[in-house]
Design an enzyme around this catalytic site. Structure first.
Site, PDB file in Angstrom:
ATOM      1  N   ILE A  11     -10.363   5.469  -4.739  1.00 19.92           N
ATOM      2  CA  ILE A  11     -11.463   5.519  -5.713  1.00 19.92           C
ATOM      3  C   ILE A  11     -12.812   5.431  -4.997  1.00 19.92           C
ATOM      4  CG2 ILE A  11     -12.418   4.509  -7.818  1.00 19.92           C
ATOM      5  CD1 ILE A  11      -9.624   3.307  -8.344  1.00 19.92           C
ATOM      6  N   ILE A  58     -14.299  -7.019   4.885  1.00 23.39           N
ATOM      7  CA  ILE A  58     -15.157  -7.762   3.948  1.00 23.39           C
ATOM      8  C   ILE A  58     -15.010  -9.278   4.129  1.00 23.39           C
ATOM      9  CG2 ILE A  58     -15.337  -5.984   2.148  1.00 23.39           C
ATOM     10  CD1 ILE A  58     -13.121  -7.675   0.631  1.00 23.39           C
ATOM     11  N   PHE A  79     -15.318  -2.092  -4.030  1.00 19.63           N
ATOM     12  CA  PHE A  79     -14.016  -1.461  -4.280  1.00 19.63           C
ATOM     13  C   PHE A  79     -12.921  -2.026  -3.377  1.00 19.63           C
ATOM     14  CE2 PHE A  79     -17.133   1.774  -5.420  1.00 19.63           C
ATOM     15  CZ  PHE A  79     -16.604   2.407  -6.534  1.00 19.63           C
ATOM     16  N   THR A 132      -9.373  -4.239 -12.412  1.00 16.36           N
ATOM     17  CA  THR A 132      -8.273  -3.505 -13.034  1.00 16.36           C
ATOM     18  C   THR A 132      -7.904  -4.080 -14.401  1.00 16.36           C
ATOM     19  OG1 THR A 132      -5.877  -3.193 -12.803  1.00 16.36           O
ATOM     20  CG2 THR A 132      -6.802  -5.019 -11.600  1.00 16.36           C
ATOM     21  N   TYR A 158      -0.635  -8.897  -6.987  1.00 19.09           N
ATOM     22  CA  TYR A 158      -1.823  -8.028  -6.992  1.00 19.09           C
ATOM     23  C   TYR A 158      -2.758  -8.407  -8.136  1.00 19.09           C
ATOM     24  CZ  TYR A 158      -4.698  -3.990  -8.265  1.00 19.09           C
ATOM     25  OH  TYR A 158      -5.752  -3.186  -8.643  1.00 19.09           O
ATOM     26  N   ASN A 188      -5.866   5.049 -12.343  1.00 21.23           N
ATOM     27  CA  ASN A 188      -6.580   6.277 -11.964  1.00 21.23           C
ATOM     28  C   ASN A 188      -5.610   7.288 -11.363  1.00 21.23           C
ATOM     29  OD1 ASN A 188      -9.944   5.440 -10.904  1.00 21.23           O
ATOM     30  ND2 ASN A 188      -8.690   4.390 -12.404  1.00 21.23           N
ATOM     31  N   TYR A 215      11.340   3.856 -11.812  1.00 19.35           N
ATOM     32  CA  TYR A 215      11.789   2.462 -11.901  1.00 19.35           C
ATOM     33  C   TYR A 215      12.341   2.157 -13.304  1.00 19.35           C
ATOM     34  CZ  TYR A 215       8.829   1.555  -7.729  1.00 19.35           C
ATOM     35  OH  TYR A 215       8.254   1.573  -6.488  1.00 19.35           O
ATOM     36  N   PRO A 302      10.420  -5.882  -9.806  1.00 26.65           N
ATOM     37  CA  PRO A 302      10.476  -7.249 -10.363  1.00 26.65           C
ATOM     38  C   PRO A 302       9.195  -7.566 -11.142  1.00 26.65           C
ATOM     39  CG  PRO A 302      10.872  -7.244  -7.967  1.00 26.65           C
ATOM     40  CD  PRO A 302      10.456  -5.862  -8.338  1.00 26.65           C
ATOM     41  N   GLY A 303       9.367  -8.164 -12.316  1.00 28.19           N
ATOM     42  CA  GLY A 303       8.204  -8.561 -13.123  1.00 28.19           C
ATOM     43  C   GLY A 303       7.394  -7.389 -13.643  1.00 28.19           C
ATOM     44  N   HIS A 304       8.025  -6.229 -13.752  1.00 33.58           N
ATOM     45  CA  HIS A 304       7.326  -4.986 -14.110  1.00 33.58           C
ATOM     46  C   HIS A 304       6.632  -5.093 -15.472  1.00 33.58           C
ATOM     47  CE1 HIS A 304       7.823  -0.308 -13.823  1.00 33.58           C
ATOM     48  NE2 HIS A 304       6.561  -0.691 -13.983  1.00 33.58           N
TER      49      HIS A 304
HETATM   50  P1  NAD Z   1      -7.035   1.894  -2.111  1.00 35.98           P
HETATM   51  O1  NAD Z   1      -5.924   0.997  -1.706  1.00 35.98           O
HETATM   52  O2  NAD Z   1      -6.803   3.363  -2.173  1.00 35.98           O
HETATM   53  O3  NAD Z   1      -8.301   1.660  -1.158  1.00 35.98           O
HETATM   54  C1  NAD Z   1      -8.720   0.387  -0.767  1.00 35.98           C
HETATM   55  C2  NAD Z   1      -9.722   0.564   0.351  1.00 35.98           C
HETATM   56  O4  NAD Z   1     -10.186  -0.744   0.727  1.00 35.98           O
HETATM   57  C3  NAD Z   1      -9.142   1.210   1.605  1.00 35.98           C
HETATM   58  O5  NAD Z   1     -10.026   2.192   2.113  1.00 35.98           O
HETATM   59  C4  NAD Z   1      -8.983   0.049   2.577  1.00 35.98           C
HETATM   60  O6  NAD Z   1      -9.116   0.441   3.939  1.00 35.98           O
HETATM   61  C5  NAD Z   1     -10.135  -0.847   2.144  1.00 35.98           C
HETATM   62  N1  NAD Z   1      -9.887  -2.256   2.488  1.00 35.98           N
HETATM   63  C6  NAD Z   1      -8.751  -2.977   2.252  1.00 35.98           C
HETATM   64  N2  NAD Z   1      -8.907  -4.229   2.724  1.00 35.98           N
HETATM   65  C7  NAD Z   1     -10.159  -4.307   3.241  1.00 35.98           C
HETATM   66  C8  NAD Z   1     -10.905  -5.349   3.836  1.00 35.98           C
HETATM   67  N3  NAD Z   1     -10.381  -6.568   4.021  1.00 35.98           N
HETATM   68  N4  NAD Z   1     -12.180  -5.081   4.228  1.00 35.98           N
HETATM   69  C9  NAD Z   1     -12.725  -3.846   4.064  1.00 35.98           C
HETATM   70  N5  NAD Z   1     -12.051  -2.815   3.504  1.00 35.98           N
HETATM   71  C10 NAD Z   1     -10.781  -3.051   3.084  1.00 35.98           C
HETATM   72  O7  NAD Z   1      -7.500   1.338  -3.539  1.00 35.98           O
HETATM   73  P2  NAD Z   1      -8.108   2.138  -4.773  1.00 35.98           P
HETATM   74  O8  NAD Z   1      -6.989   2.626  -5.607  1.00 35.98           O
HETATM   75  O9  NAD Z   1      -9.156   3.070  -4.312  1.00 35.98           O
HETATM   76  O10 NAD Z   1      -8.772   0.929  -5.562  1.00 35.98           O
HETATM   77  C11 NAD Z   1     -10.130   0.568  -5.341  1.00 35.98           C
HETATM   78  C12 NAD Z   1     -10.492  -0.596  -6.237  1.00 35.98           C
HETATM   79  O11 NAD Z   1     -10.288  -0.222  -7.588  1.00 35.98           O
HETATM   80  C13 NAD Z   1      -9.615  -1.822  -6.004  1.00 35.98           C
HETATM   81  O12 NAD Z   1     -10.437  -2.950  -6.095  1.00 35.98           O
HETATM   82  C14 NAD Z   1      -8.603  -1.787  -7.135  1.00 35.98           C
HETATM   83  O13 NAD Z   1      -8.188  -3.079  -7.487  1.00 35.98           O
HETATM   84  C15 NAD Z   1      -9.439  -1.150  -8.234  1.00 35.98           C
HETATM   85  N6  NAD Z   1      -8.695  -0.387  -9.243  1.00 35.98           N
HETATM   86  C16 NAD Z   1      -7.789   0.563  -8.865  1.00 35.98           C
HETATM   87  C17 NAD Z   1      -7.136   1.315  -9.840  1.00 35.98           C
HETATM   88  C18 NAD Z   1      -6.184   2.414  -9.471  1.00 35.98           C
HETATM   89  O14 NAD Z   1      -5.559   3.005 -10.362  1.00 35.98           O
HETATM   90  N7  NAD Z   1      -6.037   2.782  -8.205  1.00 35.98           N
HETATM   91  C19 NAD Z   1      -7.378   1.064 -11.196  1.00 35.98           C
HETATM   92  C20 NAD Z   1      -8.307   0.067 -11.534  1.00 35.98           C
HETATM   93  C21 NAD Z   1      -8.965  -0.648 -10.548  1.00 35.98           C
HETATM   94  P1  TYD Z   2       1.698   2.581  -9.606  1.00 33.91           P
HETATM   95  O1  TYD Z   2       1.186   3.956  -9.327  1.00 33.91           O
HETATM   96  O2  TYD Z   2       2.265   1.789  -8.474  1.00 33.91           O
HETATM   97  O3  TYD Z   2       0.548   1.797 -10.363  1.00 33.91           O
HETATM   98  P2  TYD Z   2       0.600   0.346 -11.129  1.00 33.91           P
HETATM   99  O4  TYD Z   2       1.842  -0.355 -10.763  1.00 33.91           O
HETATM  100  O5  TYD Z   2      -0.614  -0.317 -10.589  1.00 33.91           O
HETATM  101  O6  TYD Z   2       0.513   0.678 -12.598  1.00 33.91           O
HETATM  102  O7  TYD Z   2       2.846   2.701 -10.692  1.00 33.91           O
HETATM  103  C1  TYD Z   2       2.594   3.286 -11.961  1.00 33.91           C
HETATM  104  C2  TYD Z   2       3.844   3.111 -12.786  1.00 33.91           C
HETATM  105  O8  TYD Z   2       4.881   3.913 -12.190  1.00 33.91           O
HETATM  106  C3  TYD Z   2       4.361   1.687 -12.789  1.00 33.91           C
HETATM  107  O9  TYD Z   2       4.895   1.394 -14.092  1.00 33.91           O
HETATM  108  C4  TYD Z   2       5.474   1.685 -11.756  1.00 33.91           C
HETATM  109  C5  TYD Z   2       6.014   3.109 -11.834  1.00 33.91           C
HETATM  110  N1  TYD Z   2       6.548   3.658 -10.558  1.00 33.91           N
HETATM  111  C6  TYD Z   2       7.806   4.244 -10.545  1.00 33.91           C
HETATM  112  O10 TYD Z   2       8.516   4.336 -11.579  1.00 33.91           O
HETATM  113  N2  TYD Z   2       8.286   4.729  -9.351  1.00 33.91           N
HETATM  114  C7  TYD Z   2       7.561   4.643  -8.200  1.00 33.91           C
HETATM  115  O11 TYD Z   2       8.068   5.078  -7.132  1.00 33.91           O
HETATM  116  C8  TYD Z   2       6.255   4.054  -8.236  1.00 33.91           C
HETATM  117  C9  TYD Z   2       5.414   3.945  -7.001  1.00 33.91           C
HETATM  118  C10 TYD Z   2       5.782   3.575  -9.445  1.00 33.91           C
END
Ligand code: NAD
Ligand code: TYD
Length: 366
Positions: A11, A58, A79, A132, A158, A188, A215, A302-304
């Site tokens: 993101i 960070i 982020f 999140t 998480y 996202n 899953y 687990p804990g899904h």
């Molecule tokens: P991501 O795992 O793709 O990216 C995380 C980034 O943070 C990476 O570039 C990593 O190198 C960097 N990072 C990790 N630890 C670090 C540290 N200690 N110091 C500096 N940089 C560090 O995650 P994302 O999916 O892009 O998510 C970004 C933010 O958005 C997160 O805070 C996540 O909780 C939040 N978020 C994600 C989603 C989603 O669907 N992916 C949804 C809602 C909120």
């Molecule tokens: P994920 O992309 O890991 O996001 P989050 O757990 O943060 O919602 O998973 C999205 C959904 O898909 C979640 O209900 C778990 C499921 N999932 C599978 O069924 N198989 C997989 O291999 C993965 C990675 C996720």
């Protein structure tokens, strides 16, 4: 300038790219480049002086102090995080380190810097924390969607670590008067999504003829938002959000996992037919006709959490933000992006990625 943490992740990199496309204001991008951070995501900005990248943690208080003093950002967009639920189950410590301690150190550095600003800059400063919907826990089928006042009930390491960071951010407003904003967004999807998460994993595995691991019963529900919409929502909150408030950001798009997987398979059948690519099922050795043949139900997480749903009326009502993309348009763009960017996919699937897939799915990656 603005300071973005985690701007080489999924993101964060989409945010930095969108920011640079729409603004002239420089971006200082601080990212540790963990397995999830990839500079390839930012290749379009190579040679662009608007974007300054610093590799760092960070949690590194000394580095943070230096960066604030030297670059004097007017805002922090936070982020950086450990973001994958399955990894938090097998290795929770990194989540506490980065999401809790890292956020704490970032808040402390921002507070020290903010305290030294003159009144005008102090009032204009913003600390926007990206969080999140998972902090709210899980919903039953008929429960109303999460609002900003839904009590926190995180269920995974998480979401617990993100909840802790949200509470710290809130407390810095309440206690120190720091100008903070928090966004809580749903799942996202889109370009540069690391292929450990559901949608990119399904695309990458399908094209390679590997099992598509669903899953449990696959009936878990998530709300899905196209990543560029999330980024535009964050920009809007930064611009006009009320200090100390939280904003839910969502796509009004609840879908069961199994339906997501079928949609991805159908798009791949249309855009990259398995027979014309010669895709072979790596488990049976039989040529694949339709990608859905690869769907394989596996042991549940687990804990899904069963269901997440976001009520995003506050951000629409108060800030006039709505998603621009529908799921149909967003998922098509996403599948097209992965087909057009196979090199990026290969580039991020390095040794540590292979180790993770092997450990998580107990398969030998090809
Ligand atoms: P991501 O795992 O793709 O990216 C995380 C980034 O943070 C990476 O570039 C990593 O190198 C960097 N990072 C990790 N630890 C670090 C540290 N200690 N110091 C500096 N940089 C560090 O995650 P994302 O999916 O892009 O998510 C970004 C933010 O958005 C997160 O805070 C996540 O909780 C939040 N978020 C994600 C989603 C989603 O669907 N992916 C949804 C809602 C909120
Ligand atoms: P994920 O992309 O890991 O996001 P989050 O757990 O943060 O919602 O998973 C999205 C959904 O898909 C979640 O209900 C778990 C499921 N999932 C599978 O069924 N198989 C997989 O291999 C993965 C990675 C996720």
């Amino acid at each position: 300038m603005i300071l973005v943490t985690g701007g080489a992740g999924f993101i964060g990199s989409n945010f930095v790219l969108q920011w640079c496309a729409r603004n002239d204001e420089p971006v200082l991008n601080l990212d540790a480049l963990t397995y999830a951070g990839n500079l390839a995501n930012l290749q379009a900005l190579e040679g662009n002086e608007q974007h300054l990248f610093v590799q760092g943690d960070i949690g590194d208080a000394a580095l943070l102090g230096q960066l604030f003093a030297e670059y004097k950002p007017r805002a922090v967009l936070h982020f950086a995080a450990e973001s994958h639920v399955d990894r938090s189950i097998t290795g929770p410590e990194a989540f506490v380190e980065t999401n809790v301690m890292g956020t704490f150190r970032l808040l402390e550095a921002a507070r020290a810097y903010w305290n030294g600003l003159d009144d005008t800059d102090k009032a204009a400063f913003r600390f926007l924390h990206v969080s999140t919907d998972e902090v709210y826990g899980t919903l039953s089928a008929n429960d109303p969607a999460f609002t900003e006042t839904t009590p926190y009930a995180p269920n995974s390491p998480y979401s617990a670590s993100k909840a802790a960071s949200d509470h710290l951010v809130r407390s810095y407003h309440h206690t120190y008067g720091m100008p903070v904003l928090t966004t809580n967004c749903s799942n996202n999807y889109g370009p540069f999504h690391f292929p450990e998460k559901l949608i990119p994993l399904m695309i990458v595995n399908a094209l390679a003829g590997k099992a598509l691991p669903v899953y449990g019963d696959g009936q878990q529900i998530r709300d899905w938002l196209y990543v560029e919409d999330h980024c535009s929502g964050i920009r809007r909150v930064l611009e006009a959000g009320t200090l100390g408030e939280t904003y839910n950001i969502g796509g009004w798009n609840e879908k069961a996992n199994i339906d997501i997987v079928h949609t991805v398979c159908a798009l791949l059948d249309e855009l990259a037919p398995a027979d014309s690519r010669g895709v072979i099922n790596t488990v049976t050795g039989v040529p694949v006709q339709q990608y859905a043949e690869l769907i394989s139900y596996v042991t549940d997480r687990p804990g899904h959490d069963r269901r997440y749903a976001i009520d995003a009326r506050k951000i629409e009502r108060e800030l006039g933000w709505k998603p621009a993309e529908t799921f149909d348009t967003g998922i098509r763009k996403t599948v097209q992006w992965y087909l057009a960017n196979q090199e990026w996919v290969t580039g991020v699937m390095d040794g540590s990625y292979r180790d993770w897939v092997q450990q998580q799915y107990e398969v030998t990656p090809a």
